[in-house]
Write a protein that holds these residues in place. Structure first.
Motif, PDB file in Angstrom:
ATOM      1  N   GLN A 233       0.829  -1.208   0.000  1.00 21.86           N
ATOM      2  CA  GLN A 233       0.000   0.000   0.000  1.00 21.86           C
ATOM      3  C   GLN A 233       0.866   1.263   0.000  1.00 21.86           C
ATOM      4  N   ILE A 234       1.938   1.244   0.760  1.00 20.49           N
ATOM      5  CA  ILE A 234       2.847   2.397   0.788  1.00 20.49           C
ATOM      6  C   ILE A 234       3.471   2.606  -0.590  1.00 20.49           C
ATOM      7  N   LEU A 235       3.880   1.510  -1.223  1.00 26.72           N
ATOM      8  CA  LEU A 235       4.460   1.609  -2.567  1.00 26.72           C
ATOM      9  C   LEU A 235       3.440   2.162  -3.557  1.00 26.72           C
ATOM     10  N   LYS A 236       2.194   1.742  -3.411  1.00 26.06           N
ATOM     11  CA  LYS A 236       1.132   2.257  -4.287  1.00 26.06           C
ATOM     12  C   LYS A 236       0.987   3.760  -4.099  1.00 26.06           C
ATOM     13  N   SER A 237       1.000   4.201  -2.847  1.00 24.66           N
ATOM     14  CA  SER A 237       0.907   5.637  -2.564  1.00 24.66           C
ATOM     15  C   SER A 237       2.103   6.391  -3.149  1.00 24.66           C
ATOM     16  N   ALA A 238       3.286   5.799  -3.029  1.00 25.11           N
ATOM     17  CA  ALA A 238       4.490   6.443  -3.588  1.00 25.11           C
ATOM     18  C   ALA A 238       4.386   6.528  -5.106  1.00 25.11           C
ATOM     19  N   ASN A 239       3.884   5.469  -5.733  1.00 32.30           N
ATOM     20  CA  ASN A 239       3.706   5.476  -7.191  1.00 32.30           C
ATOM     21  C   ASN A 239       2.712   6.543  -7.630  1.00 32.30           C
ATOM     22  N   GLU A 240       1.749   6.845  -6.747  1.00 30.85           N
ATOM     23  CA  GLU A 240       0.736   7.858  -7.060  1.00 30.85           C
ATOM     24  C   GLU A 240       1.213   9.266  -6.724  1.00 30.85           C
ATOM     25  N   GLY A 241       2.452   9.382  -6.213  1.00 27.40           N
ATOM     26  CA  GLY A 241       3.035  10.700  -5.974  1.00 27.40           C
ATOM     27  C   GLY A 241       2.897  11.241  -4.565  1.00 27.40           C
ATOM     28  N   ASP A 242       2.489  10.428  -3.612  1.00 24.32           N
ATOM     29  CA  ASP A 242       2.373  10.879  -2.224  1.00 24.32           C
ATOM     30  C   ASP A 242       3.766  11.192  -1.681  1.00 24.32           C
ATOM     31  N   PRO A 243       4.037  12.460  -1.345  1.00 22.54           N
ATOM     32  CA  PRO A 243       5.382  12.836  -0.895  1.00 22.54           C
ATOM     33  C   PRO A 243       5.763  12.234   0.466  1.00 22.54           C
ATOM     34  N   LEU A 244       4.806  11.873   1.283  1.00 24.13           N
ATOM     35  CA  LEU A 244       5.102  11.292   2.591  1.00 24.13           C
ATOM     36  C   LEU A 244       5.296   9.781   2.527  1.00 24.13           C
ATOM     37  N   ALA A 245       4.995   9.181   1.395  1.00 27.21           N
ATOM     38  CA  ALA A 245       5.085   7.724   1.273  1.00 27.21           C
ATOM     39  C   ALA A 245       6.517   7.228   1.415  1.00 27.21           C
TER      40      ALA A 245
END
Length: 187
Positions: free
Chosen positions: A6-18
């Protein structure tokens, strides 16, 4: 503990805190893997487990735009490969140094000869593993996870999505193939 996928998915979507969350989530697991790997290294090793984890993390996530890991398995496989590359690069540097790369003379230190032999074996193993990966990529991934990331067969099997019995068979075959290849290189 947060789900790595889930964290990787958020990072892939551009979440700067991921990225911060990813590092905090996987750090201890990567540190344990690195410590296991470093336990097999020679005395006086110039890289420490913490540095290996940091270097691998930087290598994996050097540019925030390049984050593209599908899931936990993909991330840890990439981390194992990054750690392997770092250790191989360090072995190559030491090997170059012993051939006059740094031109420092050290009299009477026989431990350097043993360390040089270990570096040569590591480099020969890396070359054989590259050839093996070209023909047996899944089995090579198992070897990388166990030897270079320090995982147990059970952990690697779980990460690769295979049964422990299959991992045992792949392990036996892969080790025999690599042993034969490295022995041929010695002849």
């Amino acid at each position: 503990m947060a789900d790595v996928t889930q964290i990787l998915k958020s990072a892939n979507e551009g979440d700067p805190l991921a990225l911060r969350s990813l590092f905090a989530t996987v750090y201890e697991e990567l540190r344990v893997i690195a410590a296991r790997q470093m336990a097999d290294e020679r005395a006086g090793q110039t890289i420490q487990p913490t540095a290996l984890v940091h270097e691998a993390f930087i290598k994996l996530l050097g540019s925030e735009q390049d984050i593209d890991f599908a899931n936990r398995r993909h991330f840890f496989a990439a981390a194992a490969e990054a750690m392997r590359r770092i250790l191989i690069d360090h072995a190559r540097k030491r090997s170059a140094s012993k051939r006059g790369g740094e031109r420092i003379r050290i009299d009477g230190d026989l431990s350097l000869l043993a360390n040089a032999e270990q570096d040569e074996r590591l480099l020969a193993l890396d070359e054989a593993l590259e050839r093996f990966a070209a023909i047996q990529p899944q089995k090579a991934e198992l070897i990388k996870l166990c030897w270079f990331a320090g995982m147990t067969l059970e952990q690697a099997a779980n990460l690769l999505g295979i049964s422990p019995t299959t991992a045992d068979r792949w392990w036996a075959y892969s080790r025999a193939w690599l042993r034969a290849e490295t022995n041929q290189a010695d002849d």
